[in-house]
Design an enzyme around this catalytic site. Structure first.
Site, PDB file in Angstrom:
ATOM      1  N   LYS A 106       1.860  10.472   0.749  1.00 58.87           N
ATOM      2  CA  LYS A 106       1.104   9.087   1.530  1.00 58.87           C
ATOM      3  C   LYS A 106       1.793   8.501   2.374  1.00 58.87           C
ATOM      4  O   LYS A 106       0.721   8.119   3.104  1.00 58.87           O
ATOM      5  CB  LYS A 106       0.845   8.320  -0.009  1.00 58.87           C
ATOM      6  N   ASN A 114       0.603   7.597   6.271  1.00 55.85           N
ATOM      7  CA  ASN A 114      -0.096   7.072   6.997  1.00 55.85           C
ATOM      8  C   ASN A 114       0.353   6.181   8.122  1.00 55.85           C
ATOM      9  O   ASN A 114      -0.074   5.683   8.385  1.00 55.85           O
ATOM     10  CB  ASN A 114       0.037   5.396   5.671  1.00 55.85           C
ATOM     11  N   CYS A 147      -4.027  -1.287   4.215  1.00 61.46           N
ATOM     12  CA  CYS A 147      -2.947  -0.468   4.285  1.00 61.46           C
ATOM     13  C   CYS A 147      -1.868   0.057   4.982  1.00 61.46           C
ATOM     14  O   CYS A 147      -0.818   0.226   4.843  1.00 61.46           O
ATOM     15  CB  CYS A 147      -4.056   0.871   3.646  1.00 61.46           C
ATOM     16  N   ARG A 160      -8.068  -8.283   5.365  1.00 60.68           N
ATOM     17  CA  ARG A 160      -7.048  -8.520   4.793  1.00 60.68           C
ATOM     18  C   ARG A 160      -6.320  -7.801   5.930  1.00 60.68           C
ATOM     19  O   ARG A 160      -6.252  -6.179   6.443  1.00 60.68           O
ATOM     20  CB  ARG A 160      -6.689  -7.774   3.389  1.00 60.68           C
ATOM     21  N   ASP A 172      -9.372  -4.539 -16.038  1.00 59.35           N
ATOM     22  CA  ASP A 172      -8.662  -5.508 -14.882  1.00 59.35           C
ATOM     23  C   ASP A 172      -8.113  -6.887 -15.825  1.00 59.35           C
ATOM     24  O   ASP A 172      -9.199  -6.726 -16.938  1.00 59.35           O
ATOM     25  CB  ASP A 172      -9.581  -5.781 -13.602  1.00 59.35           C
ATOM     26  N   GLU A 210      -4.070   8.556  -3.268  1.00 63.33           N
ATOM     27  CA  GLU A 210      -5.078   8.231  -2.223  1.00 63.33           C
ATOM     28  C   GLU A 210      -5.643   8.150  -1.258  1.00 63.33           C
ATOM     29  O   GLU A 210      -4.513   7.631  -0.684  1.00 63.33           O
ATOM     30  CB  GLU A 210      -6.004   7.213  -3.569  1.00 63.33           C
ATOM     31  N   PHE A 211      -6.751   9.103   0.114  1.00 61.93           N
ATOM     32  CA  PHE A 211      -6.764   9.107   0.710  1.00 61.93           C
ATOM     33  C   PHE A 211      -7.943   8.332   1.494  1.00 61.93           C
ATOM     34  O   PHE A 211      -8.332   9.281   2.034  1.00 61.93           O
ATOM     35  CB  PHE A 211      -6.527  10.688   1.169  1.00 61.93           C
ATOM     36  N   LEU A 212      -8.691   7.995   0.628  1.00 58.01           N
ATOM     37  CA  LEU A 212      -9.813   6.875   0.451  1.00 58.01           C
ATOM     38  C   LEU A 212      -9.808   6.157   1.930  1.00 58.01           C
ATOM     39  O   LEU A 212      -8.534   5.086   1.664  1.00 58.01           O
ATOM     40  CB  LEU A 212      -9.800   6.037  -0.781  1.00 58.01           C
ATOM     41  N   ARG A 213     -10.522   6.250   3.018  1.00 59.14           N
ATOM     42  CA  ARG A 213     -10.906   4.957   3.685  1.00 59.14           C
ATOM     43  C   ARG A 213     -11.873   4.025   3.365  1.00 59.14           C
ATOM     44  O   ARG A 213     -12.887   4.385   2.501  1.00 59.14           O
ATOM     45  CB  ARG A 213     -11.116   5.868   5.336  1.00 59.14           C
TER      46      ARG A 213
HETATM   47  C1  UGA Z   1      -6.251   4.306   5.596  1.00 56.85           C
HETATM   48  C2  UGA Z   1      -6.549   5.407   5.524  1.00 56.85           C
HETATM   49  O1  UGA Z   1      -6.473   6.113   6.812  1.00 56.85           O
HETATM   50  C3  UGA Z   1      -6.682   6.818   4.580  1.00 56.85           C
HETATM   51  O2  UGA Z   1      -6.467   7.964   4.876  1.00 56.85           O
HETATM   52  C4  UGA Z   1      -6.004   5.452   3.462  1.00 56.85           C
HETATM   53  O3  UGA Z   1      -6.071   6.016   1.821  1.00 56.85           O
HETATM   54  C5  UGA Z   1      -5.735   4.200   2.925  1.00 56.85           C
HETATM   55  O4  UGA Z   1      -5.561   3.897   4.578  1.00 56.85           O
HETATM   56  C6  UGA Z   1      -5.059   3.782   1.654  1.00 56.85           C
HETATM   57  O5  UGA Z   1      -3.515   3.256   2.760  1.00 56.85           O
HETATM   58  O6  UGA Z   1      -5.373   3.208   1.227  1.00 56.85           O
HETATM   59  P1  UGA Z   1      -7.944   2.464   5.840  1.00 56.85           P
HETATM   60  O7  UGA Z   1      -6.801   1.520   5.829  1.00 56.85           O
HETATM   61  O8  UGA Z   1      -9.843   2.110   4.467  1.00 56.85           O
HETATM   62  O9  UGA Z   1      -7.450   3.843   5.319  1.00 56.85           O
HETATM   63  O10 UGA Z   1      -8.787   2.841   7.087  1.00 56.85           O
HETATM   64  P2  UGA Z   1      -8.462   3.534   8.583  1.00 56.85           P
HETATM   65  O11 UGA Z   1     -10.021   3.700   8.852  1.00 56.85           O
HETATM   66  O12 UGA Z   1      -7.721   4.463   8.842  1.00 56.85           O
HETATM   67  O13 UGA Z   1      -8.639   1.876   9.488  1.00 56.85           O
HETATM   68  C7  UGA Z   1      -6.863   2.132   9.479  1.00 56.85           C
HETATM   69  C8  UGA Z   1      -7.065   0.756  11.114  1.00 56.85           C
HETATM   70  O14 UGA Z   1      -6.784   1.718  11.593  1.00 56.85           O
HETATM   71  C9  UGA Z   1      -7.959   0.107  11.524  1.00 56.85           C
HETATM   72  O15 UGA Z   1      -7.955  -1.421  11.680  1.00 56.85           O
HETATM   73  C10 UGA Z   1      -9.158   1.117  12.641  1.00 56.85           C
HETATM   74  O16 UGA Z   1      -9.504   0.114  13.114  1.00 56.85           O
HETATM   75  C11 UGA Z   1      -7.663   0.868  13.160  1.00 56.85           C
HETATM   76  N1  UGA Z   1      -7.539   2.105  14.269  1.00 56.85           N
HETATM   77  C12 UGA Z   1      -8.539   3.079  13.794  1.00 56.85           C
HETATM   78  C13 UGA Z   1      -7.341   2.556  15.572  1.00 56.85           C
HETATM   79  O17 UGA Z   1      -7.412   0.874  16.301  1.00 56.85           O
HETATM   80  N2  UGA Z   1      -7.736   3.096  15.919  1.00 56.85           N
HETATM   81  C14 UGA Z   1      -8.510   4.654  15.982  1.00 56.85           C
HETATM   82  O18 UGA Z   1      -8.438   5.608  16.118  1.00 56.85           O
HETATM   83  C15 UGA Z   1      -8.040   4.895  14.291  1.00 56.85           C
END
Ligand code: UGA
Length: 485
Positions: free
Chosen positions: A220, A224, A276, A343, A30, A150-153
């Site tokens: 990707k 998303n 994301c 964020r 970094d 990447e697809f990491l949550r």
């Molecule tokens: C998301 C994607 O799910 C990952 O696959 C991807 O790798 C990541 O973005 C990225 O681009 O780096 P993330 O942002 O960590 O992951 O979280 P999510 O679990 O996808 O939730 C995103 C938002 O959607 C949250 O604010 C959550 O509260 C909201 N959400 C999710 C809802 O309001 N309802 C749902 O049913 C699901």
């Protein structure tokens, strides 16, 4: 394999630690010297379940080390670029950090390098990278460029690394594909012990999707944006449920039972946030414009999402009328549970609006308070959700942390000034709240507060009374109404 990961943020640090865990020799770099110092002292810059243990174990074994980008680029045969691509004013992704890494690779690396683009980038970025590396190549460097989205949550990133739904490799040469397969072989063949589960979910073959770089990059952004669309869609349906007197939980269950739709990402709420979805959606809209494609569908997805905070605040005002002089307990600040990331968190957006209306805020989040303090200095931070509820005119649930689920209703009743629970994440049941004397307002269901129900400003016209089905569930029992001053 000797691997370097450039960027020790959420994606980079998790990727580096997981690659070390599956046996690679990893240098994680970094340009932020303070961050490097902290990492070398064993302190992580953010909270992610299981990551701390993974970093400790792999630094102790010597498989994971932290260093400068220059050293990492010199040493790593495979270089994962995991630097930030924040949004510019116009919604496009800022690729300057990626460009800078490419220039350093071109001017200082020797021999062969596999340059792996992991940061979320617009389609055709790998092609640009390839061109850039060629132009700035002064050392006779041989290289391949790969897109490996990447697809990491956040909150479940370590588990996601070990149990991915798929691995996507966008490459233009057989050598690059072979090296990528070698890197992920322990995961693809389940030859590694997952550090998260004592009993892993049943092992299934992990699809490996090998394609060109443009297609991998689009996977990707399209994924998303599709998930964001699913959330905005269910939020629209939730509005209709509120207006028509239906139950969003049942509607979502009915929809999601269709395998083509699926149950996941049908939870209505206060909108999606995080670093994301909001930025990737905007970036994808810009990509569409540049490609001459009509992406107005995605603009609507964004608009619906932006309205969620206003609609939630409207619900609060409908119950409490004037917010000036009212005390509101905020449960949850992170954009989702199991992370300290605030964020683009909808909770912060809502709190700002409530403050602007003159409310006093008492907030609690299990992990995100330190980060929230930088954004919202003028509120009271508490040590527990019960402490936040002290003297509150209403409790507002904004993040669905597990520790909020099993409520001690008696303690809560004694703590609040008025028994009013406004739940932006549908954590509770109206009949349970009613049994403890609470008025309960949530998303996509009729409010159970005994007040005249006028649908909040959700853009839906209320259905004519004679077309509304009678509500017969237990949750329609009358409950006590909080005093409205
Ligand atoms: C998301 C994607 O799910 C990952 O696959 C991807 O790798 C990541 O973005 C990225 O681009 O780096 P993330 O942002 O960590 O992951 O979280 P999510 O679990 O996808 O939730 C995103 C938002 O959607 C949250 O604010 C959550 O509260 C909201 N959400 C999710 C809802 O309001 N309802 C749902 O049913 C699901």
């Amino acid at each position: 394999m000797q691997i370097s990961v450039i960027g020790a943020g959420y994606v980079g640090l998790t990727t580096a630690a997981c690659l070390a865990e599956i046996g690679h020799q990893v240098l994680c770099a970094d340009s932020d010297l303070d961050k490097l110092k902290e990492l070398n002292a064993g302190r992580l810059p953010f909270f992610e379940p299981h990551l701390d243990a993974l970093v400790k174990r792999n630094t102790a074994s010597g498989r994971l080390q932290f260093t400068s980008p220059a050293e990492a680029i010199e040493q790593g045969i495979a270089i994962f670029i995991c630097v930030g691509t924040p949004p510019l004013e116009n919604g496009e992704a800022d690729l300057s950090a990626i460009e800078s890494v490419a220039r350093t690779i071109a001017s200082s690396a020797r021999g062969y390098r596999l340059v792996i683009e992991k940061s979320t980038v617009p389609v055709q970025t790998a092609k640009r990278l390839w061109k850039h590396l060629s132009i700035y190549n002064v050392t006779g460097l041989e290289f391949d460029v790969v897109s490996n989205p990447e697809f990491l949550r956040e909150g479940s990133a370590v588990g996601d690394f070990f149990h991915p739904d798929r691995i996507v490799i966008g490459a233009e040469s057989p050598r690059a594909v072979a090296l990528m397969k070698e890197i992920y072989r322990p995961v693809l063949t389940s030859q590694t012990t997952c550090p998260v589960h004592s009993q892993c979910p049943s092992s299934h073959e992990i699809p490996l999707i090998v394609t060109d770089t443009n297609s991998a990059e689009l996977v990707k952004h399209a994924s998303n944006s599709f998930l964001a669309m699913k959330i905005s869609f269910i939020n629209l349906v939730a509005d209709a449920c509120e207006a028509a007197g239906a139950d969003i939980a049942k509607v979502a269950e009915g929809m999601g039972s269709d395998k083509r739709i699926g149950q996941s990402f049908l939870n209505p709420g206060i909108g999606f946030g995080g670093f994301c979805f909001p930025k990737d959606l905007q970036a994808f809209v810009r990509i569409g414009e540049k490609l001459g494609c009509d992406f107005s569908l995605l603009k609507e997805v964004e608009k619906i999402n932006l309205r969620r905070a206003d609609q939630f605040v409207a619900k609060v005002k409908k119950e409490l009328w004037v917010l000036r002089g009212k005390t509101l307990a905020i449960w949850g600040l992170a954009f989702k549970p199991d992370t300290d990331d605030v964020r683009f968190a909808p909770a912060l957006n809502i709190v700002r609006r409530l403050l602007a209306e003159g409310a006093s805020i008492r907030a609690y989040d299990p992990q995100a308070m330190e980060k929230a303090k930088e954004e919202l200095p003028g509120i009271t931070y508490c040590l527990s959700h019960y402490e936040a509820a002290q003297g509150a005119d209403a409790v507002l649930v904004l993040t669905e942390w597990n520790e909020f689920r099993n409520l001690d209703w008696d303690t809560l009743s004694r703590t609040v000034a008025h028994p009013l629970l406004i739940d932006g994440r549908n954590l509770y049941h109206a009949d349970e709240a009613a049994a403890h004397g609470f008025a309960y307002i949530c998303i996509g269901k009729e409010p159970h507060a005994g007040t005249d129900h006028v649908p909040a400003a959700n853009g839906c016209e209320p259905a004519p009374a004679d077309t509304v089905s009678p509500v017969t569930s237990a949750s329609s029992q009358p409950v006590s109404v909080p005093a409205v001053s």
